[in-house]
Design a protein around this motif. Structure first.
Motif, PDB file in Angstrom:
ATOM      1  N   ARG A  82       0.838  -1.211   0.000  1.00  0.00           N
ATOM      2  CA  ARG A  82       0.000   0.000   0.000  1.00  0.00           C
ATOM      3  C   ARG A  82       0.863   1.248   0.000  1.00  0.00           C
ATOM      4  NH1 ARG A  82      -3.062  -2.552   4.167  1.00  0.00           N
ATOM      5  NH2 ARG A  82      -2.233  -1.081   5.695  1.00  0.00           N
ATOM      6  N   ALA A  83       1.910   1.224   0.846  1.00  0.00           N
ATOM      7  CA  ALA A  83       2.778   2.397   0.946  1.00  0.00           C
ATOM      8  C   ALA A  83       3.510   2.644  -0.375  1.00  0.00           C
ATOM      9  CB  ALA A  83       3.790   2.199   2.076  1.00  0.00           C
ATOM     10  N   HIS A  84       3.983   1.559  -0.993  1.00  0.00           N
ATOM     11  CA  HIS A  84       4.716   1.693  -2.251  1.00  0.00           C
ATOM     12  C   HIS A  84       3.805   2.243  -3.344  1.00  0.00           C
ATOM     13  CE1 HIS A  84       7.799   0.841  -5.230  1.00  0.00           C
ATOM     14  NE2 HIS A  84       6.879   0.243  -5.979  1.00  0.00           N
ATOM     15  N   ALA A  85       2.520   1.863  -3.266  1.00  0.00           N
ATOM     16  CA  ALA A  85       1.571   2.329  -4.275  1.00  0.00           C
ATOM     17  C   ALA A  85       1.015   3.710  -3.956  1.00  0.00           C
ATOM     18  CB  ALA A  85       0.419   1.332  -4.396  1.00  0.00           C
ATOM     19  N   GLY A  86       1.415   4.266  -2.810  1.00  0.00           N
ATOM     20  CA  GLY A  86       0.930   5.585  -2.431  1.00  0.00           C
ATOM     21  C   GLY A  86      -0.455   5.566  -1.825  1.00  0.00           C
ATOM     22  N   ASN A  87      -0.776   4.488  -1.086  1.00  0.00           N
ATOM     23  CA  ASN A  87      -2.084   4.370  -0.440  1.00  0.00           C
ATOM     24  C   ASN A  87      -1.947   4.537   1.067  1.00  0.00           C
ATOM     25  OD1 ASN A  87      -3.241   3.782  -2.924  1.00  0.00           O
ATOM     26  ND2 ASN A  87      -2.938   1.579  -2.683  1.00  0.00           N
ATOM     27  N   LEU A  88      -2.915   5.219   1.661  1.00  0.00           N
ATOM     28  CA  LEU A  88      -2.931   5.393   3.115  1.00  0.00           C
ATOM     29  C   LEU A  88      -4.335   5.086   3.624  1.00  0.00           C
ATOM     30  CD1 LEU A  88      -1.323   6.333   5.643  1.00  0.00           C
ATOM     31  CD2 LEU A  88      -2.292   8.602   5.263  1.00  0.00           C
ATOM     32  N   HIS A  89      -4.443   4.120   4.517  1.00  0.00           N
ATOM     33  CA  HIS A  89      -5.722   3.737   5.103  1.00  0.00           C
ATOM     34  C   HIS A  89      -5.799   4.275   6.532  1.00  0.00           C
ATOM     35  CE1 HIS A  89      -6.282   0.064   2.208  1.00  0.00           C
ATOM     36  NE2 HIS A  89      -6.140   1.223   1.585  1.00  0.00           N
ATOM     37  N   ILE A  90      -6.705   5.220   6.755  1.00  0.00           N
ATOM     38  CA  ILE A  90      -6.862   5.842   8.069  1.00  0.00           C
ATOM     39  C   ILE A  90      -8.162   5.351   8.702  1.00  0.00           C
ATOM     40  CG2 ILE A  90      -7.045   8.010   9.335  1.00  0.00           C
ATOM     41  CD1 ILE A  90      -5.706   9.392   6.937  1.00  0.00           C
ATOM     42  N   GLY A  91      -8.063   4.822   9.911  1.00  0.00           N
ATOM     43  CA  GLY A  91      -9.246   4.368  10.626  1.00  0.00           C
ATOM     44  C   GLY A  91      -9.789   5.472  11.518  1.00  0.00           C
ATOM     45  N   VAL A  92     -11.104   5.642  11.523  1.00  0.00           N
ATOM     46  CA  VAL A  92     -11.750   6.645  12.365  1.00  0.00           C
ATOM     47  C   VAL A  92     -13.013   6.032  12.973  1.00  0.00           C
ATOM     48  CG1 VAL A  92     -10.911   8.594  10.985  1.00  0.00           C
ATOM     49  CG2 VAL A  92     -13.149   7.585  10.481  1.00  0.00           C
ATOM     50  N   THR A  93     -13.463   6.601  14.073  1.00  0.00           N
ATOM     51  CA  THR A  93     -14.782   6.246  14.593  1.00  0.00           C
ATOM     52  C   THR A  93     -15.771   7.307  14.118  1.00  0.00           C
ATOM     53  OG1 THR A  93     -14.689   7.512  16.662  1.00  0.00           O
ATOM     54  CG2 THR A  93     -13.640   5.327  16.651  1.00  0.00           C
ATOM     55  N   ARG A  94     -17.060   7.026  14.313  1.00  0.00           N
ATOM     56  CA  ARG A  94     -18.066   7.980  13.864  1.00  0.00           C
ATOM     57  C   ARG A  94     -18.031   9.277  14.669  1.00  0.00           C
ATOM     58  NH1 ARG A  94     -22.888   3.608  13.205  1.00  0.00           N
ATOM     59  NH2 ARG A  94     -21.642   2.627  14.837  1.00  0.00           N
ATOM     60  N   SER A  95     -17.470   9.211  15.887  1.00  0.00           N
ATOM     61  CA  SER A  95     -17.397  10.441  16.681  1.00  0.00           C
ATOM     62  C   SER A  95     -16.079  11.187  16.468  1.00  0.00           C
ATOM     63  CB  SER A  95     -17.587  10.128  18.170  1.00  0.00           C
ATOM     64  OG  SER A  95     -16.569   9.276  18.651  1.00  0.00           O
ATOM     65  N   THR A  96     -14.968  10.475  16.270  1.00  0.00           N
ATOM     66  CA  THR A  96     -13.688  11.179  16.103  1.00  0.00           C
ATOM     67  C   THR A  96     -13.608  11.914  14.771  1.00  0.00           C
ATOM     68  OG1 THR A  96     -12.591   9.183  15.233  1.00  0.00           O
ATOM     69  CG2 THR A  96     -12.461   9.569  17.608  1.00  0.00           C
ATOM     70  N   ILE A  97     -14.235  11.375  13.728  1.00  0.00           N
ATOM     71  CA  ILE A  97     -14.175  12.046  12.430  1.00  0.00           C
ATOM     72  C   ILE A  97     -14.988  13.339  12.456  1.00  0.00           C
ATOM     73  CG2 ILE A  97     -16.172  10.847  11.465  1.00  0.00           C
ATOM     74  CD1 ILE A  97     -12.953  11.910   9.607  1.00  0.00           C
ATOM     75  N   SER A  98     -15.854  13.499  13.451  1.00  0.00           N
ATOM     76  CA  SER A  98     -16.662  14.715  13.543  1.00  0.00           C
ATOM     77  C   SER A  98     -15.870  15.904  14.066  1.00  0.00           C
ATOM     78  CB  SER A  98     -17.882  14.476  14.452  1.00  0.00           C
ATOM     79  OG  SER A  98     -18.729  13.488  13.915  1.00  0.00           O
ATOM     80  N   HIS A  99     -14.717  15.656  14.688  1.00  0.00           N
ATOM     81  CA  HIS A  99     -13.951  16.765  15.270  1.00  0.00           C
ATOM     82  C   HIS A  99     -13.292  17.589  14.156  1.00  0.00           C
ATOM     83  CE1 HIS A  99     -11.180  19.056  17.744  1.00  0.00           C
ATOM     84  NE2 HIS A  99     -11.877  18.650  18.803  1.00  0.00           N
ATOM     85  N   PRO A 100     -13.420  18.909  14.209  1.00  0.00           N
ATOM     86  CA  PRO A 100     -12.852  19.769  13.146  1.00  0.00           C
ATOM     87  C   PRO A 100     -11.355  19.548  12.944  1.00  0.00           C
ATOM     88  CG  PRO A 100     -14.295  21.037  14.581  1.00  0.00           C
ATOM     89  CD  PRO A 100     -14.149  19.692  15.215  1.00  0.00           C
ATOM     90  N   LEU A 101     -10.625  19.297  14.022  1.00  0.00           N
ATOM     91  CA  LEU A 101      -9.180  19.098  13.900  1.00  0.00           C
ATOM     92  C   LEU A 101      -8.861  17.884  13.023  1.00  0.00           C
ATOM     93  CD1 LEU A 101      -6.256  19.776  14.810  1.00  0.00           C
ATOM     94  CD2 LEU A 101      -6.613  18.224  16.728  1.00  0.00           C
ATOM     95  N   ILE A 102      -9.605  16.810  13.215  1.00  0.00           N
ATOM     96  CA  ILE A 102      -9.350  15.586  12.452  1.00  0.00           C
ATOM     97  C   ILE A 102      -9.718  15.797  10.989  1.00  0.00           C
ATOM     98  CG2 ILE A 102      -9.803  13.123  12.312  1.00  0.00           C
ATOM     99  CD1 ILE A 102      -8.415  14.139  14.923  1.00  0.00           C
ATOM    100  N   LYS A 103     -10.874  16.391  10.751  1.00  0.00           N
ATOM    101  CA  LYS A 103     -11.295  16.641   9.366  1.00  0.00           C
ATOM    102  C   LYS A 103     -10.324  17.582   8.654  1.00  0.00           C
ATOM    103  CE  LYS A 103     -15.617  17.737  10.505  1.00  0.00           C
ATOM    104  NZ  LYS A 103     -17.061  18.075  10.414  1.00  0.00           N
ATOM    105  N   HIS A 104      -9.851  18.600   9.370  1.00  0.00           N
ATOM    106  CA  HIS A 104      -8.910  19.556   8.761  1.00  0.00           C
ATOM    107  C   HIS A 104      -7.582  18.877   8.431  1.00  0.00           C
ATOM    108  CE1 HIS A 104      -5.795  22.769   8.876  1.00  0.00           C
ATOM    109  NE2 HIS A 104      -6.705  23.398   8.150  1.00  0.00           N
TER     110      HIS A 104
END
Length: 296
Positions: A82-104
């Motif tokens: 994945r890294a060699h192909a330029g892929n990044l998989h980020i895991g989030v919860t439904r509440s953490t992705i709501s925080h402006p800092l994470i989205k930004h």
């Protein structure tokens, strides 16, 4: 090895064949071939089923470890690919992705790395940490865990207050009328709680805060997420407690109030990453998120 493990765990070649999705005669032949190759008896045949011999038990335990190492090696190879192909998989919860800092941070990273393919995986905090430990994802933005793999590092990104979400209906007006709300005043009202994981961090924190004051909750509903809990609060069914980030939902039907005991209820968002940090994209996103949190 996988066939042998299934036979030992099922205690029956017939049941193991059903579990593996194969016929019983070929599986019996596989077990006999395995014993012949090793020159030892691995299974004791009973009138109904089989049990492992001492040597069989030893092979079973070793096989579990070997297959776990194989699975880990495969997952590591996939992560490197994945890294060699330029892929990044980020895991989030439904509440953490709501925080402006994470989205930004995610939007900034995507803008800065237009060649990279960023995928977002949404699960509960415990499930994300397990996926990260197995190299199924590259990073996890989740709630703090009481225990997790020693292969992972945990860094607190932001800590926010928990606020009370109250319906605008008259039943809750005595709580909503003041500038803040006590846990004691809430203990007599119907609560809506949420479990967003097999190890629900915020759920346990809420219940513990009431218990520490000798209070119990009148729970009328449990939901799989804080967002759905707020949906139900907006109908007037009860109150809930959520991270302050979520206090902009249903502002016409929900009143949000801080707790009188704010120290009792705070919620952190953590970044979980691999201690080895071999992937350049993972390292760059981690540093970007840490830098953003320091600027708050």
């Amino acid at each position: 090895m996988r066939y042998f493990i299934a036979v030992v765990e099922e205690g029956s070649i017939t049941h193991a064949a059903e579990r593996l999705g194969i016929q019983q005669p070929p599986l019996s032949a596989q077990m006999k071939t395995l014993e012949q190759r090793l020159g030892i008896r691995l299974l004791t045949r009973l009138p109904r089923g089989v049990v492992p011999t001492p040597a069989g038990n030893a092979l079973y335990e070793a096989s579990l470890k070997i297959l776990a190492d194989i699975d880990k090696a495969v997952n590591t190879a996939r992560r490197v690919d994945r890294a060699h192909a330029g892929n990044l998989h980020i895991g989030v919860t439904r509440s953490t992705i709501s925080h402006p800092l994470i989205k930004h941070a995610i939007s900034t990273f995507v803008e800065q790395h237009q060649h990279a393919e960023v995928s977002i995986v949404s699960k509960g905090s415990l499930e994300l940490c397990s996926a990260l430990a197995e190299d199924e994802i590259d990073l996890a933005v989740a709630r703090p865990q009481e225990s997790y793999s020693d292969r992972l590092r945990c860094e607190t990104i932001v800590t926010e207050s928990i606020v009370v979400a109250l319906p605008t209906s008259s039943k809750f007006s005595h709580c909503a009328s003041g500038p803040s709300v006590s846990l004691e005043s809430l203990s007599e009202l119907p609560a809506i709680l949420y479990r967003d994981s097999t190890d629900p961090v915020l759920y346990k924190q809420i219940v513990r805060a009431f218990s520490n004051q000798g209070l119990s909750l009148v729970t009328i509903q449990e939901t799989p997420s804080a967002h759905l809990a707020l949906d139900l609060v907006s109908t007037g069914l009860g109150f809930t407690l959520v991270p302050q980030t979520l206090s902009d939902r249903y502002s016409d039907r929900i009143i949000y109030r801080p707790l009188i005991e704010p120290q009792q209820m705070q919620s952190s968002i953590c970044l979980f990453s691999s201690r080895s940090d071999t992937d350049e994209l993972s390292r760059e996103f981690r540093l970007l998120l840490l830098k953003s949190s320091q600027q708050l």
